[in-house]
Design an enzyme around this catalytic site. Structure first.
Site: not given
Ligand code: GLU
Length: 420
Positions: A107
């Site tokens: 993240k």
């Molecule tokens: N931000 C989204 C999540 O928390 C998508 C993450 C992604 O598609 O890599 O799942």
């Protein structure tokens, strides 16, 4: 403990320990999963429109690459901090494992209130942040995506910046891109569609009809808006929706087509929405409404020890990451509230991100039906696996989801062994 400072990463490690206990694991089997593999903190200057210079702080954390390249979104929010990004990265590892897609978790985030920046400032911020984290990302290493307050346009800037640095076009470095530069059909709605699928399956298991089920949705962003729209299409009654400024509520069901048209313009605020039978309530009140399903799809730490006992919903389907604290979770469980955990309920986004990445690598495009069918299949399989664990071991769906994921992670780690 009351008034304890909320630390999402501690929430994560506590949950892992609980899941490991259910599985009868030795700490040495899973201790590595309690730590993040890599944490990068960056500070960088951005030229503002008025000629001044501001320095911003950002992060990219890779929690695990045991099951594949790291994967996870980037958020822009004034409260972003390292522990939050670490927890979000770890949750991605478990989300990808429970869904059975070949990724680890990561993240990123920038501590910024993007509503205070002009579009050119936002673009310069994004491009400079991308350059700062460029050594860590790439289609085989770590693939960012949208998260809170980021979108396709931001992903396009990331893709372009990374490609300029490499000297060739690299669409697979990021997912959630606009269609014209290698995005996938269905990606925009995917997280909301996954929340709809998770809600549908949970109601089905409990024998609760979808038709007329009263649903309250916290958050009108990408997740909440599409989840509400798709559940409304299945016959549910969307009684409340909120944004950070408050909620609208109609106990007989909102005119959701009108609400959806209104919230589709992201600048519109719900406090300015008017309609017959619509009253304005606070976000706190929304959480405590008498409904069948509550869908928190905003930020972490919404259902806490303070308000958990007041939740009247029979189901909580977590569209957001980490909306329920560990202490609150125990209270909900005691009160018989069925919680469909975030790592299962909101996995639709990363599942379709995976499809986008696969399409980029193969240079081909899937039609939307194909995307939605595959999403449905993967999520239903994951739901069934988690549900079966829940029935067999008599533990909550959250603990079951973590246990199912932890088993896969531990197995991958065992097969790969420890280097050197
Ligand atoms: N931000 C989204 C999540 O928390 C998508 C993450 C992604 O598609 O890599 O799942």
């Amino acid at each position: 403990m009351k008034n304890e400072v909320y630390n999402p990463y501690q929430n994560f490690t506590q949950t892992i320990d609980n899941a490991a206990r259910v599985l009868g694991l030795d700490e040495s089997d899973y201790i590595a999963t309690k730590h993040c593999e890599r944490e990068l903190k960056v500070s960088f200057p951005v030229k503002m429109d008025d000629g001044s210079v501001q320095v911003f702080e950002g992060f990219r954390v890779q929690h695990s690459s045991s099951r594949g390249p790291c994967k996870g979104g980037i958020r822009y929010h004034q409260d972003v901090n390292q522990d939050e990004v670490k927890a979000l990265a770890a949750w991605m590892t478990f989300k990808c494992a429970v869904a059975g897609i070949p990724y680890g978790g990561a993240k990123g985030g920038i501590k910024v209130d993007p509503s205070k920046l002009s579009r050119p400032e936002l673009e310069r911020l994004t491009r400079r942040y991308t350059a700062m984290i460029a050594p860590l990302i790439g289609p085989d290493m770590d693939i960012p995506a949208p998260d809170v307050n980021t979108n396709g346009e931001v992903m396009g800037w990331i893709m372009d910046t990374y490609s300029m640095l490499k000297g060739h076009c690299v669409p697979g470095v990021v997912t959630g891109k606009p269609l014209d530069i290698g995005g996938s059909l269905g990606r925009m709605e995917a997280t909301g569609r996954g929340v709809m699928i998770a809600t549908r399956e949970a109601l089905k298991k409990a024998g609760v009809p979808m038709k007329g089920a009263r649903i309250a949705v916290q958050g009108k962003g990408n997740v909440g808006s599409y989840a509400a729209k798709l559940l409304h299409e299945l016959g549910a009654s969307i009684v409340a929706v909120s944004d950070s400024g408050g909620a609208i509520y109609n106990p007989d069901g909102l005119d959701f087509d009108r609400v959806f048209a209104y919230i589709s313009d992201r600048r519109n605020r719900l406090k300015d929405f008017d309609g017959a039978g619509v009253s304005h309530i606070s976000n706190e009140d929304l959480l405590e409404l008498d409904v069948e399903v509550l869908i928190p799809s905003a930020l972490e730490n919404q259902i806490t020890e303070e308000n958990a006992a007041k939740i009247k919903a029979k189901f909580v389907v977590e569209g957001a990451n980490g909306p329920t604290t560990v202490a609150a979770d125990a209270i909900l469980e005691k009160n018989g509230v069925i919680v469909v955990p975030d790592i299962l309920a909101n996995a639709g986004g990363v599942i379709v991100s995976y499809f986008e990445w696969v399409q980029n690598i193969q240079s081909l495009m899937w039609d939307e039906g194909n995307v939605n069918d595959h999403l449905n299949q993967i999520l239903c399989n994951a739901f069934e696996a988690v549900y079966a664990f829940h029935v067999e071991h008599g533990v909550s769906l959250r603990l079951s989801a973590y246990a199912v994921a932890l088993q896969k992670l531990v197995k991958a780690k065992k097969i790969r062994g420890i280097f050197p």
